[in-house]
Design a protein around this motif. Structure first.
Motif, mmCIF file in Angstrom:
data_model
loop_
_atom_site.group_PDB
_atom_site.id
_atom_site.type_symbol
_atom_site.label_atom_id
_atom_site.label_comp_id
_atom_site.label_asym_id
_atom_site.label_seq_id
_atom_site.Cartn_x
_atom_site.Cartn_y
_atom_site.Cartn_z
ATOM 1 N N ARG A 36 0.826 -1.219 0.000
ATOM 2 C CA ARG A 36 0.000 0.000 0.000
ATOM 3 C C ARG A 36 0.852 1.258 0.000
ATOM 4 O O ARG A 36 0.537 2.215 -0.686
ATOM 5 N N GLU A 52 -8.656 8.928 0.203
ATOM 6 C CA GLU A 52 -8.717 7.756 1.067
ATOM 7 C C GLU A 52 -9.606 8.003 2.284
ATOM 8 O O GLU A 52 -10.363 7.119 2.687
ATOM 9 N N VAL A 62 -9.549 1.787 5.809
ATOM 10 C CA VAL A 62 -8.230 2.210 6.265
ATOM 11 C C VAL A 62 -8.450 3.288 7.336
ATOM 12 O O VAL A 62 -9.048 4.319 7.053
ATOM 13 N N VAL A 75 -4.062 6.608 7.291
ATOM 14 C CA VAL A 75 -4.045 7.478 6.104
ATOM 15 C C VAL A 75 -3.155 8.690 6.361
ATOM 16 O O VAL A 75 -2.303 9.040 5.538
#
Length: 139
Positions: A4, A90, A97, A102
């Motif tokens: 990620r 995000e 998440v 983030v």
């Protein structure tokens, strides 16, 4: 570095290049991935983020600008602007998440790709936005 994180960094780099050069042909996009040499899983994750950000830039910028306090988003450093856009995307569209993840990822990417105070700047902006777009249980 995890898949990620690599995907996020690649997405920021792509968004930066996209902003400088405008629309990309399929060949130019493929050239970016040839240069970046990302694993398939990293590329897939990055492309999901890139498509999401590009499809939602006006709404993302509308969340960022009020927090900038008398500053326009176009005046930000291009790296900072694109790190913020990715992180706000995000925060809004990837609820699985956690906000803290983030924000931390955005800070680390800003430190790696941006100028001296980019990490602190990104942290301050994203913390304020996260409070607005995520419930307190997710932050």
């Amino acid at each position: 570095m995890g898949k990620r994180r690599e995907g996020r960094e690649a997405a920021v780099q792509f968004l930066f290049a996209h902003e400088l050069h405008g629309e990309h042909t399929a060949e130019e996009q493929e050239a970016f991935w040839t240069i970046h040499n990302a694993k398939t899983s990293v590329r897939t994750y990055a492309e999901t983020l890139i498509q999401g950000v590009l499809a939602d830039i006006p709404a993302i910028d509308a969340l960022i600008e009020p927090v900038l306090e008398n500053f326009r988003i176009q005046r930000l450093a291009a790296v900072d602007r694109n790190v913020l856009r990715l992180a706000v995307y995000e925060l809004v569209h990837v609820p699985d998440v956690p906000a803290a993840v983030v924000i931390n990822e955005a800070i680390e990417i800003a430190k790696a790709l941006g100028a001296g105070e980019s990490g602190s700047f990104v942290n301050g902006i994203l913390h304020k936005i996260a409070q607005k777009v995520r419930s307190k249980s997710n932050t």
